[in-house]
Design a protein around this motif. Structure first.
Motif, PDB file in Angstrom:
ATOM      1  N   LEU A 142       1.539  -7.822   4.396  1.00 52.16           N
ATOM      2  CA  LEU A 142       1.535  -6.007   2.997  1.00 52.16           C
ATOM      3  C   LEU A 142       2.848  -5.199   3.435  1.00 52.16           C
ATOM      4  CD1 LEU A 142      -1.513  -4.683   2.443  1.00 52.16           C
ATOM      5  CD2 LEU A 142      -0.521  -3.231   4.238  1.00 52.16           C
ATOM      6  N   GLY A 143       3.107  -4.585   3.130  1.00 56.33           N
ATOM      7  CA  GLY A 143       4.130  -3.495   3.605  1.00 56.33           C
ATOM      8  C   GLY A 143       3.071  -2.404   3.071  1.00 56.33           C
ATOM      9  N   PHE A 144       3.742  -1.232   3.732  1.00 54.04           N
ATOM     10  CA  PHE A 144       2.400  -0.204   4.140  1.00 54.04           C
ATOM     11  C   PHE A 144       3.872   1.099   4.040  1.00 54.04           C
ATOM     12  CE2 PHE A 144      -0.252   2.735   6.608  1.00 54.04           C
ATOM     13  CZ  PHE A 144      -1.137   3.650   6.073  1.00 54.04           C
ATOM     14  N   THR A 145       3.979   1.652   2.652  1.00 53.55           N
ATOM     15  CA  THR A 145       4.691   2.936   2.517  1.00 53.55           C
ATOM     16  C   THR A 145       3.793   3.928   2.700  1.00 53.55           C
ATOM     17  OG1 THR A 145       6.187   1.990   0.898  1.00 53.55           O
ATOM     18  CG2 THR A 145       5.960   4.567   0.943  1.00 53.55           C
ATOM     19  N   PHE A 146       4.385   4.888   4.053  1.00 52.11           N
ATOM     20  CA  PHE A 146       3.289   6.142   4.297  1.00 52.11           C
ATOM     21  C   PHE A 146       4.509   6.947   4.432  1.00 52.11           C
ATOM     22  CE2 PHE A 146       1.656   8.651   7.577  1.00 52.11           C
ATOM     23  CZ  PHE A 146       0.237   8.490   7.185  1.00 52.11           C
ATOM     24  N   SER A 147       4.250   8.405   3.880  1.00 54.37           N
ATOM     25  CA  SER A 147       4.752   9.275   3.088  1.00 54.37           C
ATOM     26  C   SER A 147       4.871  10.507   4.008  1.00 54.37           C
ATOM     27  CB  SER A 147       5.775   9.042   1.725  1.00 54.37           C
ATOM     28  OG  SER A 147       5.798   8.096   0.978  1.00 54.37           O
ATOM     29  N   PHE A 148       4.769   9.862   4.638  1.00 52.41           N
ATOM     30  CA  PHE A 148       4.241  11.622   6.031  1.00 52.41           C
ATOM     31  C   PHE A 148       5.529  11.677   7.201  1.00 52.41           C
ATOM     32  CE2 PHE A 148       0.612  10.633   3.400  1.00 52.41           C
ATOM     33  CZ  PHE A 148       0.150  12.020   3.501  1.00 52.41           C
ATOM     34  N   PRO A 149       5.931  12.149   7.895  1.00 49.29           N
ATOM     35  CA  PRO A 149       6.475  12.196   9.316  1.00 49.29           C
ATOM     36  C   PRO A 149       5.725  11.833   9.918  1.00 49.29           C
ATOM     37  CG  PRO A 149       6.108  14.666   8.365  1.00 49.29           C
ATOM     38  CD  PRO A 149       4.998  13.193   7.769  1.00 49.29           C
ATOM     39  N   CYS A 150       6.498  10.718  10.650  1.00 48.52           N
ATOM     40  CA  CYS A 150       6.449   9.477  11.417  1.00 48.52           C
ATOM     41  C   CYS A 150       8.077   9.386  12.379  1.00 48.52           C
ATOM     42  CB  CYS A 150       6.196   8.063  10.951  1.00 48.52           C
ATOM     43  SG  CYS A 150       4.506   8.188  10.086  1.00 48.52           S
ATOM     44  N   LYS A 151       6.681   9.140  13.799  1.00 47.69           N
ATOM     45  CA  LYS A 151       7.782   8.423  14.657  1.00 47.69           C
ATOM     46  C   LYS A 151       7.933   6.838  14.656  1.00 47.69           C
ATOM     47  CE  LYS A 151      10.347   8.437  18.291  1.00 47.69           C
ATOM     48  NZ  LYS A 151      12.070   7.801  18.334  1.00 47.69           N
ATOM     49  N   GLN A 152       9.101   6.370  14.635  1.00 50.97           N
ATOM     50  CA  GLN A 152       8.735   4.749  13.465  1.00 50.97           C
ATOM     51  C   GLN A 152       9.586   4.115  15.364  1.00 50.97           C
ATOM     52  OE1 GLN A 152      10.064   3.341  10.197  1.00 50.97           O
ATOM     53  NE2 GLN A 152       9.310   1.504  10.562  1.00 50.97           N
ATOM     54  N   VAL A 178       6.064  -0.751   7.894  1.00 51.64           N
ATOM     55  CA  VAL A 178       5.957   0.729   7.823  1.00 51.64           C
ATOM     56  C   VAL A 178       7.138   1.029   7.039  1.00 51.64           C
ATOM     57  CG1 VAL A 178       5.588   1.237   9.684  1.00 51.64           C
ATOM     58  CG2 VAL A 178       4.263   2.741   7.526  1.00 51.64           C
ATOM     59  N   VAL A 179       7.381   1.736   5.580  1.00 49.26           N
ATOM     60  CA  VAL A 179       8.783   2.289   5.435  1.00 49.26           C
ATOM     61  C   VAL A 179       8.246   3.759   5.021  1.00 49.26           C
ATOM     62  CG1 VAL A 179       9.074  -0.113   4.665  1.00 49.26           C
ATOM     63  CG2 VAL A 179       8.708   1.770   3.151  1.00 49.26           C
ATOM     64  N   ASN A 180       9.773   4.560   5.149  1.00 40.99           N
ATOM     65  CA  ASN A 180       9.605   5.624   3.849  1.00 40.99           C
ATOM     66  C   ASN A 180      10.209   5.150   2.647  1.00 40.99           C
ATOM     67  OD1 ASN A 180      12.447   5.691   3.816  1.00 40.99           O
ATOM     68  ND2 ASN A 180      11.936   8.315   4.281  1.00 40.99           N
ATOM     69  N   ASP A 181      10.280   6.711   1.890  1.00 36.52           N
ATOM     70  CA  ASP A 181      10.420   5.787   0.235  1.00 36.52           C
ATOM     71  C   ASP A 181      11.821   6.179  -0.290  1.00 36.52           C
ATOM     72  OD1 ASP A 181      11.417   8.618   0.699  1.00 36.52           O
ATOM     73  OD2 ASP A 181      10.558   8.963  -0.681  1.00 36.52           O
ATOM     74  N   GLY A 198      10.418   2.069  -6.098  1.00 34.41           N
ATOM     75  CA  GLY A 198      10.793   1.653  -4.697  1.00 34.41           C
ATOM     76  C   GLY A 198       9.663   1.499  -3.894  1.00 34.41           C
ATOM     77  N   SER A 199       8.921   2.773  -4.407  1.00 37.11           N
ATOM     78  CA  SER A 199       7.618   3.242  -2.600  1.00 37.11           C
ATOM     79  C   SER A 199       7.200   1.746  -2.704  1.00 37.11           C
ATOM     80  CB  SER A 199       6.944   4.290  -3.137  1.00 37.11           C
ATOM     81  OG  SER A 199       6.579   4.060  -4.654  1.00 37.11           O
ATOM     82  N   GLY A 200       6.553   1.062  -3.604  1.00 35.78           N
ATOM     83  CA  GLY A 200       4.981   0.051  -4.089  1.00 35.78           C
ATOM     84  C   GLY A 200       6.124  -1.104  -4.052  1.00 35.78           C
ATOM     85  N   LYS A 201       6.991  -1.592  -5.099  1.00 34.00           N
ATOM     86  CA  LYS A 201       7.820  -2.723  -5.353  1.00 34.00           C
ATOM     87  C   LYS A 201       8.655  -2.937  -4.001  1.00 34.00           C
ATOM     88  CE  LYS A 201      11.082  -3.825  -8.087  1.00 34.00           C
ATOM     89  NZ  LYS A 201      11.580  -3.681  -9.557  1.00 34.00           N
ATOM     90  N   GLY A 202       9.774  -1.452  -3.376  1.00 32.42           N
ATOM     91  CA  GLY A 202      10.535  -1.764  -1.962  1.00 32.42           C
ATOM     92  C   GLY A 202       9.524  -2.316  -0.874  1.00 32.42           C
ATOM     93  N   ALA A 203       8.587  -1.512  -0.429  1.00 36.31           N
ATOM     94  CA  ALA A 203       7.242  -2.066   0.708  1.00 36.31           C
ATOM     95  C   ALA A 203       6.820  -3.591   0.856  1.00 36.31           C
ATOM     96  CB  ALA A 203       6.283  -1.225   0.081  1.00 36.31           C
ATOM     97  N   LEU A 240       0.782  -1.592  -0.050  1.00 38.01           N
ATOM     98  CA  LEU A 240      -0.554   0.513  -0.037  1.00 38.01           C
ATOM     99  C   LEU A 240       0.830   1.037  -0.304  1.00 38.01           C
ATOM    100  CD1 LEU A 240      -3.063   1.513  -0.186  1.00 38.01           C
ATOM    101  CD2 LEU A 240      -2.695   0.930   3.040  1.00 38.01           C
ATOM    102  N   ASP A 241       0.959   2.225  -1.048  1.00 38.59           N
ATOM    103  CA  ASP A 241       1.753   3.279  -1.241  1.00 38.59           C
ATOM    104  C   ASP A 241       1.243   4.993  -0.940  1.00 38.59           C
ATOM    105  OD1 ASP A 241       3.506   5.266  -2.195  1.00 38.59           O
ATOM    106  OD2 ASP A 241       3.440   4.476  -3.678  1.00 38.59           O
ATOM    107  N   LEU A 242       1.006   5.187   0.088  1.00 39.68           N
ATOM    108  CA  LEU A 242      -0.177   6.441   0.679  1.00 39.68           C
ATOM    109  C   LEU A 242       1.209   7.956   0.557  1.00 39.68           C
ATOM    110  CD1 LEU A 242      -2.862   7.442   1.073  1.00 39.68           C
ATOM    111  CD2 LEU A 242      -2.492   6.804   3.682  1.00 39.68           C
TER     112      LEU A 242
END
Length: 455
Positions: free
Chosen positions: A135-145, A191-194, A436-441, A69-71
């Motif tokens: 599922l791998g979730f690319t969530f491209s907003f500032p986060c504290k992991q 959950v990953v970044n780009d 990268g943001s889809g396949k990479g996740a 999931l790429d958001l």
């Protein structure tokens, strides 16, 4: 009295770095990286060196079906990724979904319910609604992991303001929305970044790909660091003794570390930005600012009667009109025998900006300005990558790269290759990352499943 050429050179000279300057920038960034990795100094570091909880890259034994999931904006994608053991690439199918503004600005529950609804439609379409996939979730907003599957949103950006999400774990909100539906099941593993996605997408084809780089609208990098060097790590130690660090290097220079290298044009861009005083390194590199830097330089040259006969246009005096894509288009044509007059690509762009009085000589000057600004960006990025490479101390390393500037600028890769070669004693390979943001996740998820013995 200085000639016209000497005056142009004087304006462009601050954009031109020699090898000693690049070595100096490399050293400054290395210091900041060390500061970010240490517990005691991290709070004061501009480069935060965030541990991502990704501990390994693909080794070729991963296999199976995964979701991604790429958001990251007003459109998001759902992907099905099939990985064959030993394959150098994956098979994927995906659909893109627009998010209505009412959902972007409504409640968090509405947003995640809408995402889950689109996921259900996608799974039904591909006939895999009954199959439970990780599922791998690319969530491209500032986060504290806080773990591989735990990330709290720090703040919304990009037009989102869905209530009740800031400060909350976005993975939990997604899981809750899927549970409310009850008609499909998935295991949200990562959950990953780009930048991480970019690195992982190339890691399948080259297992030495241990650095991820974005040079597009923004700029950032990540790399695989020895766990012993990461004092800020809060997870379990032990094998594998490594973790991917998301540098958030765009903030380099916020403490004044690059002030001596910033031009008046860099300072003006910062003054008029929505995040004044922040992302200083990024503002000297990325596509969001490159075209504007060229415009400001051309405006100064016009005031000094060095181009356009000293006559500007409304467009040239308006912020944001000189698009970064113009820089790539202008530099695409470097031959002295390119078409003249209206068929000259540079002339076409200048005419579109209301500069109908531009001459062939002006076109050459504009090219020189574009070359100076984009070459500086490539040199700065290369110094950054070289700082990482030298810190890693490997004989060979591959860098997965994504972003519009790297993809579309005709000389960016070549400039980077030449500069990194001068600044390092390592075999460095630059690889364009596809999706990268889809396949990479999905690949982060596949590796996590392999390490957990689930695939």
């Amino acid at each position: 009295m200085a000639s016209k050429e000497e005056k142009i050179d004087l304006i462009l000279r601050p954009f031109r770095y020699d090898n000693d300057t690049l070595q100096d920038i490399l050293g400054r960034l290395h210091k900041e990286m060390e500061k970010g990795l240490k517990k005691e100094t991290n709070p004061d570091a501009t480069v935060k060196m965030l541990a991502t909880y990704v501990r390994a890259v693909p080794d070729g034994t991963e296999s199976g079906d995964f979701l991604a999931l790429d958001l990251g904006g007003s459109n998001f994608r759902v992907l099905h990724v099939h990985i064959e053991k030993g394959a150098k690439d994956v098979r994927l199918q995906s659909d893109s979904y627009a998010i209505p503004e009412s959902i972007m600005t409504g409640s968090g529950e509405q947003l995640f319910d809408y995402i889950a609804d689109c996921m259900a439609k996608f799974l039904e379409k591909i006939g895999m609604k009954e199959k439970k996939m990780a599922l791998g979730f690319t969530f491209s907003f500032p986060c504290k992991q806080r773990g591989l599957d735990c990330a709290s949103l720090i703040k919304w950006t990009k037009g989102f303001s869905a209530a009740g999400v800031e400060g909350e774990d976005v993975v939990r909100l997604l899981r809750d929305a899927i549970k409310r539906r009850g008609d499909f099941d998935t295991d949200v593993v990562a959950v990953v970044n780009d930048t991480v996605g970019t690195m992982m997408a190339c890691g399948l084809a080259d297992h030495d790909c241990l650095i991820g780089l974005i040079v597009g609208t923004g700029s950032n990098a990540c790399y695989m660091e020895k766990l012993d060097n990461v004092e800020i790590w809060e997870g379990e130690r032990g094998e594998p003794n490594q973790v991917v660090v998301n540098m958030e290097w765009g903030a380099f220079g916020e403490d004044g570390a690059l002030d001596d290298l910033r031009t008046p044009y860099d300072r003006e861009i910062d003054e008029h930005s929505i995040n004044r005083g922040q992302q200083i390194y990024e503002k000297m590199i990325s596509g969001m600012y490159m075209g504007e830097l060229v415009r400001l330089v051309l405006l100064e040259m016009t005031k000094q009667m060095l181009v356009f006969g000293g006559r500007t246009s409304t467009d040239l005096e308006t912020r944001g009109t000189f698009q970064t894509k113009y820089v790539s288009e202008i530099e695409e044509y470097t031959s002295l025998r390119e078409p003249i007059g209206d068929k000259n690509p540079t002339m076409k762009i200048l005419h579109s900006l209301g500069l109908k009085h531009a001459t062939e000589t002006d076109c050459e000057t504009v090219k020189e300005v574009c070359r100076a600004v984009s070459t500086r960006a490539a040199h700065l990025v290369s110094a950054g990558i070289s700082a990482i490479v030298n810190k890693m101390g490997r004989e060979r390393v591959a860098v997965g790269v994504d972003g519009s500037v790297y993809k579309y600028h005709p000389h960016f890769k070549e400039l980077m290759t030449q500069t990194i070669d001068k600044l390092t004693h390592c075999d460095v390979k630059l690889m364009l990352s596809e999706d990268g943001s889809g396949k990479g996740a999905a690949l982060v998820t596949a590796v996590a499943c392999r390490l957990a013995g689930k695939s």
